[in-house]
Structure formats: structure tokens, C-alpha cells
Design an enzyme around this catalytic site. Structure first.
Site, short mmCIF file in Angstrom:
data_model
loop_
_atom_site.label_atom_id
_atom_site.label_comp_id
_atom_site.label_asym_id
_atom_site.label_seq_id
_atom_site.Cartn_x
_atom_site.Cartn_y
_atom_site.Cartn_z
N VAL A 108 -5.10 -10.98 5.55
CA VAL A 108 -4.82 -11.16 6.99
C VAL A 108 -6.01 -11.69 7.77
CG1 VAL A 108 -2.95 -9.49 7.19
CG2 VAL A 108 -5.31 -8.70 7.40
N GLY B 287 0.82 -1.21 0.00
CA GLY B 287 0.00 0.00 0.00
C GLY B 287 0.86 1.26 0.00
N ASN C 65 -3.20 -8.39 0.14
CA ASN C 65 -4.18 -9.04 -0.76
C ASN C 65 -4.46 -8.17 -1.99
OD1 ASN C 65 -5.75 -6.98 0.29
ND2 ASN C 65 -7.50 -8.28 0.77
N TYR D 1 -14.80 1.78 9.74
CA TYR D 1 -13.36 2.05 9.87
C TYR D 1 -13.02 2.58 11.27
CZ TYR D 1 -8.72 3.92 8.73
OH TYR D 1 -7.37 4.19 8.71
N LYS E 27 2.45 -13.23 19.46
CA LYS E 27 2.50 -13.98 20.74
C LYS E 27 3.33 -15.25 20.58
CE LYS E 27 -0.63 -16.43 23.89
NZ LYS E 27 -2.04 -16.82 24.10
N GLY F 127 -1.79 -12.94 17.38
CA GLY F 127 -1.51 -14.34 17.69
C GLY F 127 -0.14 -14.75 17.20
N THR G 139 -11.51 -7.13 8.64
CA THR G 139 -10.06 -6.96 8.48
C THR G 139 -9.46 -6.34 9.75
OG1 THR G 139 -10.33 -6.66 6.10
CG2 THR G 139 -8.28 -5.84 7.07
N LYS H 149 -10.98 0.27 13.97
CA LYS H 149 -9.66 0.62 14.52
C LYS H 149 -9.71 0.73 16.04
CE LYS H 149 -6.86 1.04 10.93
NZ LYS H 149 -5.70 0.14 10.76
#
Length: 428
Positions: free
Chosen positions: A162, A115, A137, A248, A208, A205, A195, A252
């Protein structure tokens, strides 16, 4: 662009490098090296198909001087204007990257790395000598923004969403994946929320499991239409949870909640960057953002559209300042949210006039004759469009030693030249 053109910061000092050495991490890169990546066109020379073998070195050298980069590292692709086709080739050579000892080299995962913001971050990390994996993607990103690194031993690009889990070994994760402009995030509101939540859940995850440090690109949109001005990090915001921007804004906000959930519950090392309006080369010209809208309209000689009466204000930061801030935050010990933005506030009406002035200046320098002056026209304002947006960057200044260096004028001039080159190339 002439290699003799000076770029001056807010204090009138010449900008020769971006980045800095701080928190044990060197992020300093010569500005000319970066420019050679984003101001270059997809082809080095134009030639009718019959004359491909007769190309002289003069035009190649001219192209290298335009992009302020060494000729050896430019694309050798050839554009055939007679058939409107491009003969692509790989780069003659990759731009030089630092040779780091294994103890200093980081394995960095950048989601959304193809991006606008991600690609500039990838350029910086690659030149600094780190191993970079881009996950994208290509919903709003484009392969061409990072294609100059494809094939490099330190670089890997993976087409992946993702929302699905992803396994990799890494030391740092910059989680930038999410459409950020209203036309894109409103195109599929449910997917945008998914997303923000599922993507962040999967990447946390991963952090972690691998014990990687995790940075999420949050947004000034978490403050909604603020009642406090400028906005400090401890302001909770004023958001409409069911409005057109909610997918959005609230996405967030919940991503930040999730990030601190993993931090408090599982000890994941997290960083939260609340990014304010940013502009620069590689911005999608059709994403409905005010900067790209104004520049493209002015370059085409169309009237510039201001929504509302032009009194609503915005603060704009240049992409290099943002990348400096993201890298500084990632490598610092600051785990609280940090605003990264430019405090120089413009009304949208004033900003339109500034863009018009800079476009006229660039066109005059390049010998372009204007038939008429572009006018500024006003249209109704969209729903839930914030009236004021300006960061309080005290925390970034105190904790990271970071503050914006680029003036809006200098950044705009570079972006105008980028779009002008893209139009000449036919890719806009």
C-alpha cells in the site's frame, strides 16, 4: 471438534450466528459455516502414497465433523505422512455465498486482507455475497488464510504494497494493512511508519476519487501507557514519541490525523476503529503476542513466560466480536473514533492460569496424558510495555448497538483447538 459442543455467550445463550442486521446492512452468518473455513486443515485425509486410490469416505466424513462444515465444501488435498508431503488440490466446491441483487452488493477493498483480522473479515464479506478484493504484500499475512476463496468469481487477491498507489473501483475500503505485533513492526521501524502514513495517504486518495467509504483500523496503542482508566475516545493518550513502540503508536496517530484531514478538507466519508487486544484462530503463533505465546507454550508442555510480575492488565476480545464491530461501524453514521474491545480485564498472571486450565481441559477431553503440569515463570518486562489497557466502549454501545458477546473462556477454547490441529498437521 464435536458438532454437539455448545458455544455460550456472556449471558449463557447459545451462539449460533455472528453478526446482525443493522444500518441497512445484513452481516449475520451461521457460526458453523465460518468454523468450516478456519478450523479446517489443509488436507482432508492422510494416506501413504501407495494407497491414494483406496481412501474411504469414513475419514472424509470425520474431517467434516471436526470442522463442523459440510463435507462437500472441504479440501480434497491428501497428506502423505510417510514422505511428509501434501498433494494439494482446489476445493471440491466453494462454500455457499448469498446471491445479492446488484443494488445490495458492495465492491469492498480490504488492505491487509490476508492477515489475522483481514482474513476473518474477508470470510464474512464473501459469505454475505459481496465482491471482495484483497490487497496484501504478505509481510505478516499469509496466502493460506484466504486461499479457500481463490478462483471464486466474487474474489480477487492482489500482491501489492500500500506504500505504492493502487487504482480500483470500490464502494467501501477497510484499511487494515500494517504489521501490528511488536516483533513485526519493530523489524523495520521506518517501513512501519511509512506504511502507516503513505499507505493511509494512498487509500484515502483512492476513497476520495471513487467516493468510497473509508474505515481505518487504528489501535489502542494511540493511548500509549494511559493515565486514564478505562480509556474513552476523547482521551488524548500518553505516548513516548521516540521509544521502541513509537513507530507503530505514532504511525497510527498520524494516520488518524490524515484520515480526519481528508474528511474535513475533502469530504471523504471516514470511520476510525480503535482496536484493542484481539485474539482468535489464524493468529501468527510466532508474533510475540501474549495469547498465542501462552497457548503454544502450554500445548508443547513448555513453561509459560510472563514478562514483569504479572500484575499488568489487558482486556482481550474474540475475533468474531471485532468483525461484528468493524462491519457495524462501516455501515453506521458514526464518523468519530470508536473503541472496539472487550471490557473484561485480566492481569497477565491470571490470564496465564486461565490458558493453562483451558489447555489442560482440551487435552483431557482428547485423551492426552500430561507428564507434568506446565509452570508459569516470570521474566523482566520490556521497555514501554503499558501497565493497564482497557476500553471504554460506551460509544460503540450507544452509536452502533455493539457489545462483545464472546467470553474469553469460549474464545480461548476455540483457539486452543485451532493451534492443536495446526500442530498435529505440522504447520506450527
Amino acid at each position: 471438534m464435536s458438532s454437539k459442543r455448545l458455544t455460550l455467550d456472556k449471558n449463557g445463550n447459545e451462539i449460533k450466528t455472528v453478526g446482525f442486521q443493522r444500518f441497512g446492512f445484513d452481516s449475520e452468518v451461521p457460526i458453523d459455516v465460518l468454523r468450516s473455513l478456519y478450523l479446517r486443515s489443509h488436507y482432508v485425509v492422510k494416506a501413504p502414497e501407495a494407497q491414494v486410490h483406496e481412501l474411504d469416505d469414513k475419514e472424509e466424513d470425520l474431517h467434516a465433523s471436526l470442522t463442523q462444515g459440510p463435507n462437500a465444501y472441504q479440501s480434497k488435498s491428501i497428506f502423505h505422512p510417510d514422505t511428509q508431503s501434501i498433494s494439494y488440490t482446489t476445493l471440491s466446491r466453494f462454500p455457499p455465498v448469498k446471491l445479492l441483487p446488484p443494488s445490495s452488493s458492495k465492491r469492498v477493498l480490504v488492505t491487509g486482507g490476508a492477515g489475522f483480522v483481514g482474513s476473518h473479515l474477508v470470510d464474512r464479506l464473501m459469505i454475505l455475497g459481496h465482491e471482495v478484493t484483497v490487497l496484501d504484500n504478505f509481510f505478516t499475512g499469509s496466502k493460506t488464510t484466504v486461499s479457500h476463496w481463490v478462483g471464486h468469481p466474487n474474489f480477487e487477491m492482489v500482491r501489492h504494497d500500500v506504500v505504492e498507489p493502487f487504482m480500483i473501483e470500490c464502494d467501501q475500503i477497510y484499511h487494515l494493512a500494517c504489521p501490528a505485533s511488536p516483533p513485526h513492526y519493530q523489524f523495520n521501524a521506518v517501513k512501519t511508519i511509512k506504511t502507516s502514513f503513505m499507505g493511509t495517504l494512498n487509500m484515502l486518495g483512492l476513497a476520495k476519487r471513487t467516493k468510497a467509504r473509508f474505515l481505518i483500523s487504528s489501535t489502542s496503542e494511540v493511548y500509549g501507557d494511559p493515565e486514564v482508566h478505562p480509556q474513552p475516545e476523547d482521551y488524548w493518550g500518553h505516548v513516548n514519541p521516540i521509544g521502541p513502540r513509537a513507530c507503530y503508536d505514532e504511525g497510527k496517530r498520524v494516520a488518524e490525523t490524515l484520515t480526519y484531514g481528508f474528511h474535513n478538507q475533502d469530504g471523504v466519508d471516514v470511520r476510525v476503529a480503535r482496536i484493542f487486544n484481539t485474539y482468535g484462530p489464524r493468529m501468527n503463533p510466532h508474533d510475540g503476542r501474549v495469547v498465542s505465546n501462552f497457548i503454544v507454550q502450554a500445548l508443547r508442555g513448555e513453561d509459560m513466560t510472563v514478562y514483569g510480575d504479572g500484575t499488568q492488565t489487558r482486556s482481550f476480545q474474540y475475533i468474531h466480536d471485532l468483525v461484528d464491530g468493524l462491519i457495524a461501524l462501516m455501515n453506521s453514521d458514526e464518523s468519530r473514533p470508536v473503541n472496539i474491545g472487550n471490557g473484561d480485564e485480566f492481569s497477565i498472571g491470571e490470564f496465564a492460569e486461565l490458558v493453562r486450565e483451558i489447555v489442560e481441559k482440551v487435552q483431557e477431553e482428547d485423551g492426552v496424558k500430561l507428564e507434568r503440569r506446565v509452570q508459569i515463570i516470570y521474566k523482566p518486562i520490556p521497555t514501554d510495555d503499558p501497565q493497564k489497557r482497557r476500553p471504554d466502549t460506551t460509544r460503540a454501545k450507544n452509536s452502533l448497538g455493539w457489545q462483545p458477546r464472546w467470553t474469553v473462556r469460549m474464545g480461548l477454547e476455540e483457539m486452543v483447538r485451532y493451534y492443536k490441529a495446526k500442530m498435529a498437521e505440522g504447520s506450527i
